[in-house]
Scaffold this motif. Structure first.
Motif, mmCIF file in Angstrom:
data_model
loop_
_atom_site.group_PDB
_atom_site.id
_atom_site.type_symbol
_atom_site.label_atom_id
_atom_site.label_comp_id
_atom_site.label_asym_id
_atom_site.label_seq_id
_atom_site.Cartn_x
_atom_site.Cartn_y
_atom_site.Cartn_z
ATOM 1 N N ASP A 95 9.094 -12.862 -23.971
ATOM 2 C CA ASP A 95 10.350 -12.596 -23.280
ATOM 3 C C ASP A 95 10.388 -13.303 -21.929
ATOM 4 O OD1 ASP A 95 10.709 -11.088 -25.466
ATOM 5 O OD2 ASP A 95 10.815 -9.142 -24.441
ATOM 6 N N TYR A 96 9.208 -13.388 -21.305
ATOM 7 C CA TYR A 96 9.151 -14.078 -20.020
ATOM 8 C C TYR A 96 9.527 -15.552 -20.198
ATOM 9 C CZ TYR A 96 7.499 -15.658 -15.484
ATOM 10 O OH TYR A 96 7.440 -16.203 -14.234
ATOM 11 N N PHE A 97 8.955 -16.182 -21.195
ATOM 12 C CA PHE A 97 9.238 -17.596 -21.425
ATOM 13 C C PHE A 97 10.690 -17.822 -21.849
ATOM 14 C CE2 PHE A 97 4.532 -18.600 -22.249
ATOM 15 C CZ PHE A 97 4.375 -19.001 -20.928
ATOM 16 N N LEU A 98 11.189 -16.957 -22.735
ATOM 17 C CA LEU A 98 12.561 -17.141 -23.223
ATOM 18 C C LEU A 98 13.575 -16.979 -22.102
ATOM 19 C CD1 LEU A 98 12.629 -15.231 -26.642
ATOM 20 C CD2 LEU A 98 12.737 -17.699 -26.296
ATOM 21 N N VAL A 207 21.892 -14.977 -17.186
ATOM 22 C CA VAL A 207 22.204 -14.357 -18.488
ATOM 23 C C VAL A 207 20.935 -13.998 -19.272
ATOM 24 C CG1 VAL A 207 23.190 -14.842 -20.764
ATOM 25 C CG2 VAL A 207 24.552 -15.200 -18.723
ATOM 26 N N PRO A 208 19.986 -14.940 -19.456
ATOM 27 C CA PRO A 208 18.784 -14.566 -20.228
ATOM 28 C C PRO A 208 17.913 -13.544 -19.496
ATOM 29 C CG PRO A 208 18.589 -16.811 -19.387
ATOM 30 C CD PRO A 208 19.991 -16.366 -19.102
ATOM 31 N N LEU A 209 17.951 -13.579 -18.169
ATOM 32 C CA LEU A 209 17.154 -12.607 -17.401
ATOM 33 C C LEU A 209 17.707 -11.197 -17.606
ATOM 34 C CD1 LEU A 209 16.867 -14.744 -14.163
ATOM 35 C CD2 LEU A 209 14.983 -14.182 -15.687
ATOM 36 N N ILE A 210 19.038 -11.091 -17.561
ATOM 37 C CA ILE A 210 19.675 -9.788 -17.766
ATOM 38 C C ILE A 210 19.338 -9.268 -19.161
ATOM 39 C CG2 ILE A 210 21.901 -8.615 -18.032
ATOM 40 C CD1 ILE A 210 22.982 -10.631 -15.883
ATOM 41 N N ALA A 211 19.445 -10.156 -20.148
ATOM 42 C CA ALA A 211 19.215 -9.743 -21.538
ATOM 43 C C ALA A 211 17.781 -9.267 -21.749
ATOM 44 C CB ALA A 211 19.543 -10.896 -22.483
ATOM 45 N N ASN A 212 16.845 -9.799 -20.968
ATOM 46 C CA ASN A 212 15.452 -9.435 -21.166
ATOM 47 C C ASN A 212 14.927 -8.460 -20.129
ATOM 48 O OD1 ASN A 212 14.351 -11.089 -23.560
ATOM 49 N ND2 ASN A 212 15.609 -12.531 -22.418
ATOM 50 N N GLY A 213 15.840 -7.905 -19.336
ATOM 51 C CA GLY A 213 15.453 -6.837 -18.426
ATOM 52 C C GLY A 213 14.852 -7.288 -17.104
ATOM 53 N N TYR A 214 14.905 -8.584 -16.800
ATOM 54 C CA TYR A 214 14.384 -9.057 -15.503
ATOM 55 C C TYR A 214 15.481 -8.958 -14.445
ATOM 56 C CZ TYR A 214 10.421 -10.792 -18.126
ATOM 57 O OH TYR A 214 9.321 -10.871 -18.934
ATOM 58 N N ILE A 215 15.822 -7.724 -14.102
ATOM 59 C CA ILE A 215 16.992 -7.513 -13.266
ATOM 60 C C ILE A 215 16.746 -7.927 -11.822
ATOM 61 C CG2 ILE A 215 18.499 -5.694 -12.341
ATOM 62 C CD1 ILE A 215 19.022 -6.727 -15.244
ATOM 63 N N GLY A 216 15.520 -7.674 -11.336
ATOM 64 C CA GLY A 216 15.183 -8.086 -9.979
ATOM 65 C C GLY A 216 15.359 -9.587 -9.813
ATOM 66 N N LYS A 217 14.829 -10.316 -10.781
ATOM 67 C CA LYS A 217 14.915 -11.773 -10.742
ATOM 68 C C LYS A 217 16.370 -12.226 -10.893
ATOM 69 C CE LYS A 217 13.152 -16.094 -11.466
ATOM 70 N NZ LYS A 217 13.541 -16.994 -10.399
ATOM 71 N N LEU A 259 25.290 -6.409 -12.134
ATOM 72 C CA LEU A 259 24.284 -6.554 -11.075
ATOM 73 C C LEU A 259 24.769 -5.944 -9.759
ATOM 74 C CD1 LEU A 259 23.064 -10.214 -11.772
ATOM 75 C CD2 LEU A 259 22.117 -8.080 -12.610
ATOM 76 N N GLU A 260 26.043 -5.544 -9.760
ATOM 77 C CA GLU A 260 26.635 -4.918 -8.570
ATOM 78 C C GLU A 260 26.446 -5.777 -7.326
ATOM 79 O OE1 GLU A 260 24.597 -1.244 -9.006
ATOM 80 O OE2 GLU A 260 26.121 -0.387 -10.328
ATOM 81 N N MET A 261 26.749 -7.076 -7.462
ATOM 82 C CA MET A 261 26.669 -7.999 -6.339
ATOM 83 C C MET A 261 28.095 -8.315 -5.885
ATOM 84 S SD MET A 261 23.304 -8.862 -6.533
ATOM 85 C CE MET A 261 23.223 -10.342 -5.589
ATOM 86 N N ASP A 262 28.242 -8.650 -4.626
ATOM 87 C CA ASP A 262 29.562 -9.017 -4.133
ATOM 88 C C ASP A 262 29.757 -10.528 -4.318
ATOM 89 O OD1 ASP A 262 31.917 -9.413 -2.861
ATOM 90 O OD2 ASP A 262 31.162 -9.020 -0.835
ATOM 91 N N ASN A 263 30.556 -10.894 -5.321
ATOM 92 C CA ASN A 263 30.799 -12.320 -5.551
ATOM 93 C C ASN A 263 32.249 -12.691 -5.234
ATOM 94 O OD1 ASN A 263 32.045 -11.081 -7.658
ATOM 95 N ND2 ASN A 263 31.216 -12.407 -9.262
ATOM 96 N N SER A 264 32.899 -11.854 -4.404
ATOM 97 C CA SER A 264 34.317 -12.096 -4.135
ATOM 98 C C SER A 264 34.540 -13.430 -3.409
ATOM 99 C CB SER A 264 34.891 -10.950 -3.310
ATOM 100 O OG SER A 264 34.113 -10.765 -2.154
ATOM 101 N N SER A 265 33.507 -13.934 -2.710
ATOM 102 C CA SER A 265 33.692 -15.186 -1.975
ATOM 103 C C SER A 265 33.826 -16.385 -2.906
ATOM 104 C CB SER A 265 32.521 -15.398 -1.023
ATOM 105 O OG SER A 265 31.310 -15.415 -1.746
#
Lengths: 400, 429
Positions: A95-98, A207-217, A259-265
């Motif tokens: 999962d890390y590699f993918l 996208v692949p990080l979210i799918a594999n649970g690497y939310i911090g990254k 990810l609850e990030m502010d991307n309004s800019s």
């Protein structure tokens, strides 16, 4: 305390419409469907994370449940965030590699010929299957030699200064490491429309990080991308485009909702490429095209469906003279990014795509057209047809 | 984006309107936020089933001729009875083009059986609910077997049978029950599936299970000539598989509309969307219209959640956003509102008059008769009371009719969608 902001599951009226339109529930009894995995059991998980059910791993995050929901419940977001909130973090080298596509890509492009040769060898595939649980039946996307950025700096960047109007291009990992031709075609198309192309610093959209649970990254990348892109669009008239529908979806919607990030800019200035070209065509910037003589079937990717971008792609393609376009019934291809690269989901992934593959066979097109790179891999692996991006078609029509 | 006709709401009414407009050569788009109320419907199309005294209406067109004269604000009165008839048979042709068989009892209503075992008058039904063979079997009082699928939670045959036997038409009919099981599933109680209609429908949609199911039906139904089951006999392949099952079992197989998700309703939804796409219409799914701008008393464009600042323009707009359930109307402490344009709404005040004290009041609840006030052309009124001539309101958004009490929901959706389309075609042509 329950977070009162996060009660969209409470709007669920248990109508089960989402489960009807779930491509995974349609093919496997092991997935109870988005209603049960999402809003039904979310209320249990909030009370006690022990009540987590393993079956929700089957969700591909295609978002078709959210399109179907009459009550505006963010079903797929609930399931996605439960995956990384409640599952115990277990390091899995596969999962890390993918999921770390930019790390893998930046190494692989230096030894592309070697890597492509080895990942195609049956004994290597057998090993990957046995040790890493990457199905041997899956073909790997080929790596390109060198990066798109390198090519762009060397051959294209200088010429871009000549254009009065310029846009920032978020090329994404696929163009950078796998398919330079799409990036090159984008430069051709925009230049033909008298628009220059800039690139800026970027990391994998996540996208692949979210799918594999690497939310911090994923959050780290999101913060980096937002900061870098917003520097490029200080002027309210400036625009950012992507050629990947899933990158666009992540940058606009997953960043804000999941990810609850502010991307309004960057939100209003960033668009998937066909929306940008559509707006340009509408505003009268539509240089003449030469006929292409192609008979193609168009497949609409799930994430583009969710963003409502399909009509722009279809409209732009319909303006290409000589392009005979057959719109395929909207269906998931099944790959869902890294999902189809995992042994435990491979069969489900192929079954989900089965209906789409049959429809493509029935059309017998010269090419299939789609906006998403992973849909492309799935369709090229599972049907005899080559898959092009709408920008590839436009580049042919604009070529001098 | 620029269309001749832009329809807000992809339900029964919006789709009928869209198919009519696109079929007449207008460029038409439908914006739809989530799946429609068809997924909650019986899948039969009611025209008018009950008069104001709750007596059953047998000859709906004759009834409407008299009724619309006395109720000039009723949506059917706006359309005119001839247009109502024309719209229904237009719909029948549209569905026939999608190879969906719809049956009617000439100009008369027929009955369909509900999941509770009551009978409801309706005008159009799918083949597995009404056709001549079925009505003959009912007339000869053929023996009936009511079968259920083990683990399916939304149908209770004993309840349905008790109610049916209370009805004079069924008093001396022999009715038995039985259960179907799907062996590969193991113990349904331990299965993560919760067996809703859709789960069972997927089994019936799969050809390799049909032989086994047919054997079970024969065994469980015994000598009954007539088999009734909840409506879960497939979605994609329902037509073929229903026929195969009837052939393999030698029995008539009847579908009883069950709790949502409604398989019978989904088939209608599938067929209508497929027709609209086939004609070249654009369906924008999963988006929501947030507002619009008016110019010179007309609606100029709308904007949506997904398209942000982009403007969607059209010559004519149709509002078929439904009633409270679909979000076409909303209620709050201040009153009843139409949320997109804040159009003038017909409703009673104060709040306590909105509903009747009894949940199952035979007269129905007053709030069901609230909606956007229009003129006879279905144009809503602006703040000054003048009609907005390029907006047309259709379906459950309209006031002055009660779909539950009258049994008229489907007919009003179709007729007003069709009536609006006719006027848009005329205006654009």
């Amino acid at each position: 305390m329950i977070d009162l902001e996060n009660i969209s599951f409470d709007h669920c009226i248990k109508c089960t419409v989402c489960t009807i339109y779930c491509p995974v529930a349609r093919v496997t009894h092991h997935f109870p469907g988005p209603k049960q995995s999402g809003p039904d059991t979310e209320r249990l998980r909030i009370k006690n994370p022990e009540l987590l059910d393993d079956s929700l791993r089957y969700c591909t995050n295609c978002k078709r449940c959210e399109i179907a929901c009459p009550s505006n419940v963010k079903i797929a977001d609930i399931i996605q965030s439960s995956k990384w909130k409640y599952f115990k973090k277990k390091f899995r080298i596969r999962d890390y590699f993918l999921s770390h596509t930019d790390l893998m890509g930046s190494v692989a492009v230096n030894y592309a010929t070697l890597v492509n040769f080895f990942t195609g060898l049956p004994p290597v595939k057998f090993l990957l299957d046995a040790v890493f649980l990457i199905p041997s039946k899956r073909t790997f996307p080929k790596y390109a030699r060198g990066t798109f950025r390198k090519w762009f700096r060397k051959y294209a960047q200088k010429k871009q200064a000549a254009f009065g109007t310029r846009v920032t291009y978020f090329h994404g990992c696929f163009v950078n490491y796998n398919d330079h031709s799409l990036g090159k075609d984008l430069v051709t198309v925009l230049n033909a429309m008298n628009i220059g192309v800039d690139i800026t610093r970027e990391r994998c959209c996540g996208v692949p990080l979210i799918a594999n649970g690497y939310i911090g990254k994923a959050r780290k990348n999101a913060r980096y991308n937002i900061a870098s892109l917003q520097k490029a669009v200080v002027d309210p008239g400036s625009r950012i485009v992507t050629t990947s529908s899933s990158c666009a979806f992540a940058l606009k919607y997953e960043y804000a909702n999941l990810l609850e990030m502010d991307n309004s800019s960057i939100f209003n200035q960033l668009n998937y490429i066909t929306r940008f070209i559509y707006d340009q065509f509408q505003a009268g910037n539509a240089p003449p095209m030469k006929p292409v003589t192609i008979r193609a079937a168009y497949h609409s990717p799930c994430h583009l469906e969710r963003m409502g971008g399909v009509i722009h792609t279809i409209d732009v393609l319909r303006r290409v003279p000589g392009l005979e376009l057959q719109i395929l019934h909207s269906e998931c291809c099944g790959i869902a990014g890294t999902y189809g690269f995992k042994k435990e989901y491979y069969d489900v992934s192929q079954k989900v795509g089965g209906a789409l593959f049959k429809r493509i066979e029935r059309v017998r097109p010269d090419f299939v057209i789609t906006d998403c790179e992973t849909c492309k891999w799935q369709i090229e692996m599972s049907t005899p047809y080559k898959v092009l991006h709408p920008v590839n078609i436009l580049a042919r029509a604009f070529e001098r | 984006m620029n269309y001749d006709c832009l329809i807000v709401g992809g339900g029964f009414s919006g789709l009928t309107c869209g198919i009519r407009c696109q079929g007449a050569g207008l460029s038409t788009a439908i914006i739809s936020a989530g799946m429609s109320a068809l997924h909650f419907s019986s899948g039969s199309i009611d025209l008018v089933g009950y008069d104001h005294e709750r007596k059953i209406v047998y000859r709906p067109f004759e009834y409407l001729e008299k009724f619309t004269g006395a109720a000039p604000d009723h949506p059917y009165a706006h359309c005119g009875v001839e247009t109502v008839r024309e719209s229904l048979f237009f719909l029948k042709d549209v569905l026939a083009a999608e190879e969906m068989e719809i049956h009617n009892n000439g100009d008369e209503n027929h009955f369909h059986v509900t999941g509770m075992g009551t009978l409801k008058p309706t005008f159009f039904s799918q083949r597995s609910v009404f056709n001549s063979a079925i009505s003959q079997a009912f007339a000869r009082k053929a023996k009936i077997a009511v079968l259920n699928f083990e683990g399916y939670r939304d149908f209770y045959p004993e309840l349905a049978i008790t109610n049916l036997l209370n009805n004079s038409l069924f008093r001396d009919v022999e009715i038995s029950t039985g259960k179907l099981v799907f062996p590969d599933y193991g113990d349904p109680q331990k299965n993560p599936f919760e067996y809703r209609s859709i789960d069972v429908a997927r089994i019936f949609d799969t050809i390799q299970y049909l032989d086994e199911i047919a054997e079970q039906i024969k065994r469980e139904a015994g000598d009954a000539e007539f088999v009734a089951m909840p409506a879960f006999i497939g979605i994609q392949n329902y037509k073929k598989h229903h026929q195969i099952l009837q052939m393999l079992t030698g029995k008539l197989i009847y579908e009883i509309p069950a709790l949502p998700p409604s398989i019978l309703g989904m088939r209608l939804d599938d067929a209508l969307k497929s027709r609209f796409a086939e004609l070249g219409g654009v369906l924008i799914a999963g988006d929501m219209v947030k507002g619009g701008d008016f110019r010179g008393g007309l609606l100029d464009h709308v904007h949506t959640q997904n398209y942000g600042t982009a403007r969607l323009r059209a010559k004519a707009f149709v509002l078929s956003t439904g009633s409270f359930f679909s979000g076409g109307l909303v209620s709050d402490a201040r009153g009843i509102r139409e949320p997109i344009f804040d159009l003038r709404v017909s409703a009673t005040s104060p709040r306590s008059t909105w509903h009747s004290p009894q949940f199952l009041d035979r007269k129905g609840h007053p709030f069901l008769e609230f909606g956007v006030e229009t003129n006879g052309r279905l144009n809503p009124l602006d703040a000054g009371g003048n009609p907005v001539e390029n907006i047309f309101c259709t379906g459950a958004l309209l006031p002055h009719y009660n779909p539950i009490r009258e049994g008229s929901g489907g007919g009003v959706a179709v007729a007003t969608g069709f009536h609006a389309a006719n006027q848009i075609i005329k205006a654009c042509g």
